[in-house]
Scaffold this motif. Structure first.
Motif, PDB file in Angstrom:
ATOM      1  N   ILE A  57       0.842  -1.201   0.000  1.00  0.00           N
ATOM      2  CA  ILE A  57       0.000   0.000   0.000  1.00  0.00           C
ATOM      3  C   ILE A  57       0.877   1.252   0.000  1.00  0.00           C
ATOM      4  CG2 ILE A  57      -1.752   1.281   1.302  1.00  0.00           C
ATOM      5  CD1 ILE A  57      -2.825  -1.450   2.249  1.00  0.00           C
ATOM      6  N   GLU A  58       2.005   1.186   0.681  1.00  0.00           N
ATOM      7  CA  GLU A  58       2.967   2.294   0.629  1.00  0.00           C
ATOM      8  C   GLU A  58       3.527   2.455  -0.790  1.00  0.00           C
ATOM      9  OE1 GLU A  58       3.624   4.417   2.948  1.00  0.00           O
ATOM     10  OE2 GLU A  58       2.782   3.464   4.740  1.00  0.00           O
ATOM     11  N   VAL A  59       3.750   1.336  -1.474  1.00  0.00           N
ATOM     12  CA  VAL A  59       4.185   1.390  -2.874  1.00  0.00           C
ATOM     13  C   VAL A  59       3.118   2.084  -3.721  1.00  0.00           C
ATOM     14  CG1 VAL A  59       4.637  -0.001  -4.944  1.00  0.00           C
ATOM     15  CG2 VAL A  59       5.698  -0.626  -2.765  1.00  0.00           C
ATOM     16  N   ALA A  60       1.855   1.726  -3.481  1.00  0.00           N
ATOM     17  CA  ALA A  60       0.756   2.351  -4.229  1.00  0.00           C
ATOM     18  C   ALA A  60       0.725   3.861  -3.989  1.00  0.00           C
ATOM     19  CB  ALA A  60      -0.572   1.714  -3.823  1.00  0.00           C
ATOM     20  N   LYS A  61       0.950   4.270  -2.761  1.00  0.00           N
ATOM     21  CA  LYS A  61       1.000   5.704  -2.430  1.00  0.00           C
ATOM     22  C   LYS A  61       2.120   6.388  -3.213  1.00  0.00           C
ATOM     23  CE  LYS A  61       1.663   8.768   1.608  1.00  0.00           C
ATOM     24  NZ  LYS A  61       3.040   9.254   1.389  1.00  0.00           N
ATOM     25  N   PHE A  62       3.287   5.765  -3.242  1.00  0.00           N
ATOM     26  CA  PHE A  62       4.443   6.294  -3.970  1.00  0.00           C
ATOM     27  C   PHE A  62       4.111   6.440  -5.456  1.00  0.00           C
ATOM     28  CE2 PHE A  62       8.342   6.062  -6.338  1.00  0.00           C
ATOM     29  CZ  PHE A  62       9.340   6.610  -5.550  1.00  0.00           C
ATOM     30  N   LEU A  63       3.524   5.400  -6.036  1.00  0.00           N
ATOM     31  CA  LEU A  63       3.216   5.412  -7.470  1.00  0.00           C
ATOM     32  C   LEU A  63       2.165   6.471  -7.812  1.00  0.00           C
ATOM     33  CD1 LEU A  63       3.096   1.555  -8.163  1.00  0.00           C
ATOM     34  CD2 LEU A  63       4.951   3.142  -8.734  1.00  0.00           C
ATOM     35  N   LYS A  64       1.177   6.605  -6.939  1.00  0.00           N
ATOM     36  CA  LYS A  64       0.138   7.607  -7.197  1.00  0.00           C
ATOM     37  C   LYS A  64       0.724   9.013  -7.153  1.00  0.00           C
ATOM     38  CE  LYS A  64      -4.453   9.166  -5.829  1.00  0.00           C
ATOM     39  NZ  LYS A  64      -5.535   9.101  -4.815  1.00  0.00           N
TER      40      LYS A  64
ATOM     41  N   SER B 142      -6.860  -3.047   9.208  1.00  0.00           N
ATOM     42  CA  SER B 142      -5.802  -2.029   9.244  1.00  0.00           C
ATOM     43  C   SER B 142      -5.310  -1.703   7.837  1.00  0.00           C
ATOM     44  CB  SER B 142      -4.639  -2.489  10.125  1.00  0.00           C
ATOM     45  OG  SER B 142      -4.025  -3.646   9.608  1.00  0.00           O
ATOM     46  N   LEU B 143      -5.322  -2.686   6.944  1.00  0.00           N
ATOM     47  CA  LEU B 143      -4.944  -2.430   5.554  1.00  0.00           C
ATOM     48  C   LEU B 143      -5.979  -1.536   4.873  1.00  0.00           C
ATOM     49  CD1 LEU B 143      -3.712  -5.989   4.455  1.00  0.00           C
ATOM     50  CD2 LEU B 143      -2.298  -3.995   4.977  1.00  0.00           C
ATOM     51  N   LEU B 144      -7.252  -1.811   5.120  1.00  0.00           N
ATOM     52  CA  LEU B 144      -8.317  -0.970   4.563  1.00  0.00           C
ATOM     53  C   LEU B 144      -8.220   0.457   5.095  1.00  0.00           C
ATOM     54  CD1 LEU B 144     -11.312  -3.479   4.728  1.00  0.00           C
ATOM     55  CD2 LEU B 144     -10.333  -2.492   2.648  1.00  0.00           C
ATOM     56  N   ASP B 145      -7.906   0.583   6.377  1.00  0.00           N
ATOM     57  CA  ASP B 145      -7.742   1.921   6.968  1.00  0.00           C
ATOM     58  C   ASP B 145      -6.609   2.678   6.283  1.00  0.00           C
ATOM     59  OD1 ASP B 145      -9.789   1.470   8.751  1.00  0.00           O
ATOM     60  OD2 ASP B 145      -8.476   0.913  10.424  1.00  0.00           O
ATOM     61  N   LEU B 146      -5.529   1.970   5.968  1.00  0.00           N
ATOM     62  CA  LEU B 146      -4.382   2.607   5.322  1.00  0.00           C
ATOM     63  C   LEU B 146      -4.739   3.054   3.901  1.00  0.00           C
ATOM     64  CD1 LEU B 146      -1.467   3.241   6.146  1.00  0.00           C
ATOM     65  CD2 LEU B 146      -0.756   1.094   5.068  1.00  0.00           C
ATOM     66  N   VAL B 147      -5.505   2.228   3.203  1.00  0.00           N
ATOM     67  CA  VAL B 147      -5.959   2.591   1.853  1.00  0.00           C
ATOM     68  C   VAL B 147      -6.790   3.871   1.902  1.00  0.00           C
ATOM     69  CG1 VAL B 147      -7.451   1.895  -0.069  1.00  0.00           C
ATOM     70  CG2 VAL B 147      -5.875   0.243   0.942  1.00  0.00           C
ATOM     71  N   ARG B 148      -7.684   3.943   2.871  1.00  0.00           N
ATOM     72  CA  ARG B 148      -8.531   5.141   3.000  1.00  0.00           C
ATOM     73  C   ARG B 148      -7.713   6.353   3.442  1.00  0.00           C
ATOM     74  NH1 ARG B 148     -12.607   1.122   4.657  1.00  0.00           N
ATOM     75  NH2 ARG B 148     -11.729   1.089   6.765  1.00  0.00           N
TER      76      ARG B 148
ATOM     77  N   GLN C 119      -6.043   7.819   0.609  1.00  0.00           N
ATOM     78  CA  GLN C 119      -6.983   8.130  -0.477  1.00  0.00           C
ATOM     79  C   GLN C 119      -6.652   7.331  -1.747  1.00  0.00           C
ATOM     80  OE1 GLN C 119      -6.834  12.451  -0.805  1.00  0.00           O
ATOM     81  NE2 GLN C 119      -8.172  12.703   0.970  1.00  0.00           N
ATOM     82  N   LEU C 120      -6.548   6.019  -1.540  1.00  0.00           N
ATOM     83  CA  LEU C 120      -6.174   5.116  -2.635  1.00  0.00           C
ATOM     84  C   LEU C 120      -7.325   4.201  -3.058  1.00  0.00           C
ATOM     85  CD1 LEU C 120      -2.664   3.995  -1.267  1.00  0.00           C
ATOM     86  CD2 LEU C 120      -3.084   5.609  -3.133  1.00  0.00           C
ATOM     87  N   THR C 121      -8.538   4.510  -2.628  1.00  0.00           N
ATOM     88  CA  THR C 121      -9.660   3.600  -2.876  1.00  0.00           C
ATOM     89  C   THR C 121      -9.978   3.425  -4.362  1.00  0.00           C
ATOM     90  OG1 THR C 121     -11.178   5.455  -2.512  1.00  0.00           O
ATOM     91  CG2 THR C 121     -10.756   3.985  -0.636  1.00  0.00           C
ATOM     92  N   SER C 122      -9.498   4.333  -5.195  1.00  0.00           N
ATOM     93  CA  SER C 122      -9.757   4.212  -6.637  1.00  0.00           C
ATOM     94  C   SER C 122      -8.696   3.374  -7.351  1.00  0.00           C
ATOM     95  CB  SER C 122      -9.822   5.601  -7.285  1.00  0.00           C
ATOM     96  OG  SER C 122      -8.575   6.269  -7.158  1.00  0.00           O
TER      97      SER C 122
END
Length: 356
Positions: free
Chosen positions: A198-205, A224-230, A233-236
């Motif tokens: 999820i941190e990788v996804a944040k970096f890529l976004k 906790s993973l879902l909380d991190l996604v929210r 702001q990676l829900t899309s």
């Protein structure tokens, strides 16, 4: 006609992730040689295979030994193969009381797995490894685990048999999606470090990379993973899905990613390779380095969380920018996966079973 020997798989329950996947793959081919049944400590989870399943109906270790011993004698079982430390301990003691041929299987590094477990489970595991006699055969799923068992516990009758898959089951990736599709799956537990993805996804976004990420599984860390996604702001772009979405996700994905803190010999990675996905994995003990030989995947040094995220993110960007490299890794994955096909490896189990 030769009478088939009876073979029991003994596991704690039917929710054992990669272990259950291995059993489901082994059963159809081993049924040609053995009368197979499954014994569990308790009925938890499901298994849709045409074999008898017997439950001991207890999680208590001592009661499990007594009940398993009774079952083995009443059913005249010839061979038992157990999985995971608790089941191995129960099986070993029960078989010592009955003189039934007992095969233990080790699917994780004792050294790394023990540090994540409760005191009682660590004690149980160490007790098991200290009490195993030199005649008892042990199946280890990686050379790294085998070396550890020899060096730390002086065990000798060890057979390294890699986890296997049925390559015919998997459909090669046919994704025509322009957006790069990233995939990982496994239990949502500390060991798998899914939060790093999820941190990788944040970096890529933040770098405005066009991607989607699918994480498939379940477990204690799901919320906790879902909380991190929210939070990020990676829900899309990041989706946590159940196992029923795995087959389609494998077809759509381009890259499989793994951030585990430690592994045995990850079946999820083998399945992804059989689908022709390029692999990016942290070089954890053990498994990834043994699987990704000859540069058939990308190994990331097991470093700090921050460094892993940065290194993995940059490798994703490299693959997106270089489609030829991505295609080459895909081909190498597919070719390497054939080394773990059931037709190549299942005979090694039979060799161990027939050695008694």
């Amino acid at each position: 006609m030769k009478v088939k020997k009876s073979l029991v798989f003994f596991i704690p329950d039917l929710t054992m992730g990669g272990t259950l996947s291995l059993i489901k793959t082994l059963i159809p081919i081993l049924k040609k040689h053995y009368n197979i049944s499954i014994v569990v400590q308790e009925i938890k989870g499901q298994l849709s295979l045409d074999v008898p399943i017997y439950s001991l109906n207890t999680k208590n270790t001592i009661l499990s030994v007594i009940k398993l011993n009774s079952y083995l004698k009443s059913e005249k079982i010839d061979i038992i193969l157990s999985f995971m430390e608790r089941a191995n301990l129960i099986s070993y003691v029960a078989c010592k009381m009955t003189q039934i041929y007992c095969v233990l299987s080790i699917h994780n590094s004792p050294k790394y797995a023990f540090c994540k477990r409760t005191f009682l489970k660590r004690l149980m595991g160490r007790l098991l490894y200290k009490m195993i006699d030199k005649k008892t055969p042990i199946i280890s799923v990686s050379k790294g685990i085998s070396k550890e068992l020899k060096n730390d516990y002086k065990l000798t009758n060890i057979h390294t048999i890699y986890n296997l898959i049925d390559c015919k089951k998997y459909v090669q990736n046919t994704s025509t999606l322009k957006t790069i599709q990233l995939l990982s799956y496994g239990r949502f537990v500390d060991q798998k470090r899914m939060y790093l993805l999820i941190e990788v996804a944040k970096f890529l976004k933040e770098k405005k990379v066009d991607f989607k990420m699918t994480l498939i599984g379940d477990g204690l860390k799901k919320d906790s993973l879902l909380d991190l996604v929210r939070k990020y702001q990676l829900t899309s772009v990041v989706f946590l899905l159940g196992e029923d979405s795995l087959s389609q996700s494998q077809k759509d994905a381009h890259i499989y990613m793994q951030c585990s803190e430690f592994e045995g010999f990850g079946i999820a990675m083998l399945e992804a390779m059989a689908c022709g996905l390029a692999i990016i994995a942290v070089d954890c003990p053990y498994g990834p380095k043994e699987i990704l030989l000859d540069n058939c995947g990308i190994l990331i040094e097991d470093n700090s969380d921050k460094q892993i995220v940065e290194d993995m993110s940059l490798k994703v960007v490299n693959l997106i920018d270089d489609s030829t490299y991505l295609q080459n890794l895909s081909k190498k994955s597919l070719e390497r996966s054939k080394d773990f096909d059931i037709d190549k490896i299942s005979g090694q189990y039979i060799d161990v079973f027939e050695a008694f």
